[in-house]
Design a protein around this motif. Structure first.
Motif, PDB file in Angstrom:
ATOM      1  N   LEU A  55      -0.439  15.956  -9.242  1.00 54.44           N
ATOM      2  CA  LEU A  55      -1.818  15.577  -9.494  1.00 54.44           C
ATOM      3  C   LEU A  55      -2.101  14.242  -8.812  1.00 54.44           C
ATOM      4  N   GLY A  56      -3.122  14.208  -7.974  1.00 54.92           N
ATOM      5  CA  GLY A  56      -3.459  13.010  -7.208  1.00 54.92           C
ATOM      6  C   GLY A  56      -3.084  13.147  -5.747  1.00 54.92           C
ATOM      7  N   ASN A  57      -2.272  14.148  -5.429  1.00 52.38           N
ATOM      8  CA  ASN A  57      -1.841  14.386  -4.052  1.00 52.38           C
ATOM      9  C   ASN A  57      -2.747  15.430  -3.422  1.00 52.38           C
ATOM     10  N   ARG A  58      -3.747  14.959  -2.718  1.00 45.01           N
ATOM     11  CA  ARG A  58      -4.700  15.831  -2.036  1.00 45.01           C
ATOM     12  C   ARG A  58      -5.317  16.803  -3.035  1.00 45.01           C
ATOM     13  N   GLU A  59      -5.281  18.095  -2.745  1.00 42.84           N
ATOM     14  CA  GLU A  59      -5.915  19.098  -3.612  1.00 42.84           C
ATOM     15  C   GLU A  59      -4.879  19.957  -4.340  1.00 42.84           C
ATOM     16  N   ASP A  60      -3.690  19.405  -4.589  1.00 46.31           N
ATOM     17  CA  ASP A  60      -2.622  20.185  -5.227  1.00 46.31           C
ATOM     18  C   ASP A  60      -3.014  20.715  -6.601  1.00 46.31           C
ATOM     19  N   LYS A  63       0.855  -1.177   0.000  1.00 45.30           N
ATOM     20  CA  LYS A  63       0.000   0.000   0.000  1.00 45.30           C
ATOM     21  C   LYS A  63       0.895   1.232   0.000  1.00 45.30           C
ATOM     22  N   LEU A  64       0.796   2.028  -1.058  1.00 44.73           N
ATOM     23  CA  LEU A  64       1.596   3.239  -1.119  1.00 44.73           C
ATOM     24  C   LEU A  64       0.974   4.307  -0.241  1.00 44.73           C
ATOM     25  N   THR A  65       1.806   4.975   0.532  1.00 44.88           N
ATOM     26  CA  THR A  65       1.360   6.058   1.377  1.00 44.88           C
ATOM     27  C   THR A  65       1.869   7.347   0.755  1.00 44.88           C
ATOM     28  N   VAL A  66       0.949   8.258   0.475  1.00 40.94           N
ATOM     29  CA  VAL A  66       1.350   9.507  -0.147  1.00 40.94           C
ATOM     30  C   VAL A  66       0.837  10.675   0.676  1.00 40.94           C
ATOM     31  N   GLY A  67       1.514  11.775   0.535  1.00 43.46           N
ATOM     32  CA  GLY A  67       1.112  12.985   1.241  1.00 43.46           C
ATOM     33  C   GLY A  67       2.017  14.118   0.847  1.00 43.46           C
ATOM     34  N   ASN A  68       1.692  15.312   1.259  1.00 42.64           N
ATOM     35  CA  ASN A  68       2.452  16.486   0.861  1.00 42.64           C
ATOM     36  C   ASN A  68       3.933  16.384   1.203  1.00 42.64           C
ATOM     37  N   HIS A  69       4.267  15.695   2.287  1.00 42.97           N
ATOM     38  CA  HIS A  69       5.663  15.619   2.701  1.00 42.97           C
ATOM     39  C   HIS A  69       6.522  14.758   1.768  1.00 42.97           C
ATOM     40  N   LEU A 115      -3.573  24.363 -11.053  1.00 42.67           N
ATOM     41  CA  LEU A 115      -2.827  24.451  -9.799  1.00 42.67           C
ATOM     42  C   LEU A 115      -3.694  25.119  -8.726  1.00 42.67           C
ATOM     43  N   SER A 116      -3.714  24.538  -7.543  1.00 41.07           N
ATOM     44  CA  SER A 116      -4.506  25.060  -6.434  1.00 41.07           C
ATOM     45  C   SER A 116      -4.122  26.508  -6.141  1.00 41.07           C
ATOM     46  N   PRO A 117      -5.113  27.368  -5.851  1.00 41.30           N
ATOM     47  CA  PRO A 117      -4.828  28.778  -5.526  1.00 41.30           C
ATOM     48  C   PRO A 117      -3.898  28.947  -4.329  1.00 41.30           C
ATOM     49  N   LYS A 118      -3.768  27.939  -3.479  1.00 43.15           N
ATOM     50  CA  LYS A 118      -2.889  28.062  -2.306  1.00 43.15           C
ATOM     51  C   LYS A 118      -1.421  28.260  -2.708  1.00 43.15           C
TER      52      LYS A 118
END
Length: 165
Positions: A15-20, A2-8, A123-126
């Protein structure tokens, strides 16, 4: 696996990483086919991001499918897709002895070049007006992993069923 992904895990928006990035990247599988010696996995990949699609079409990025079977310790990554449009078919074959038990299927797009001003569509406005430096081999997108149960090696017929997330 199981791949674990996140911003870090990424120094740039993926694309696919949360709301990036406000786009989609996904794949669907056809029924898995089996011969006496091989398993065929096929389906379609869908991408709604024009920046990454153009990179795939210009071959400055590539799409890869990663198949893993924990029961046999088999892992393989293969380049897929022709990318004449945002939906592309794929087909990969593996030896029957390599895949049994649970198999995990992952899909990635990877940059083939270094880029100094990467700013993907959606790209997210953040991120404001930021542009990113990405290196050759950096992940641009990944699809949600699919896991299947494919029985055991001794079975004369293999039916692969998707394991719910």
């Amino acid at each position: 696996m199981k791949l674990t992904v996140g911003n870090h895990f990424f120094p740039h928006p993926v694309l696919g990483n949360r709301e990036d990035i406000q786009s989609t990247f996904s794949f669907s599988l056809n029924p898995i086919k089996k011969t006496s010696s091989e398993i065929q996995i096929s389906g379609t990949v869908s991408l709604t991001n024009n920046t990454i699609l153009e990179m795939l079409q210009q071959k400055t990025a590539s799409c890869y499918i990663h198949i893993e079977s924990s029961a046999t310790f088999f892992r393989k990554c293969e380049k897929i897709g022709s990318w004449s449009s945002n939906i592309t078919p794929f087909e990969v074959q593996f030896k029957l002895k390599d895949l049994r038990g649970n198999i995990d299927i992952n899909l990635f797009c990877i940059s083939n070049i270094d880029q100094n001003n990467y700013r993907p569509e959606g790209l997210s406005p953040k991120y404001g007006a930021a542009k990113f430096q990405i290196s050759k081999g950096s992940i641009l997108s990944f699809a949600k992993q699919k896991s299947y149960s494919c029985g055991n090696k001794k079975s004369l017929s293999i039916t692969c069923n998707e394991i719910p997330p």
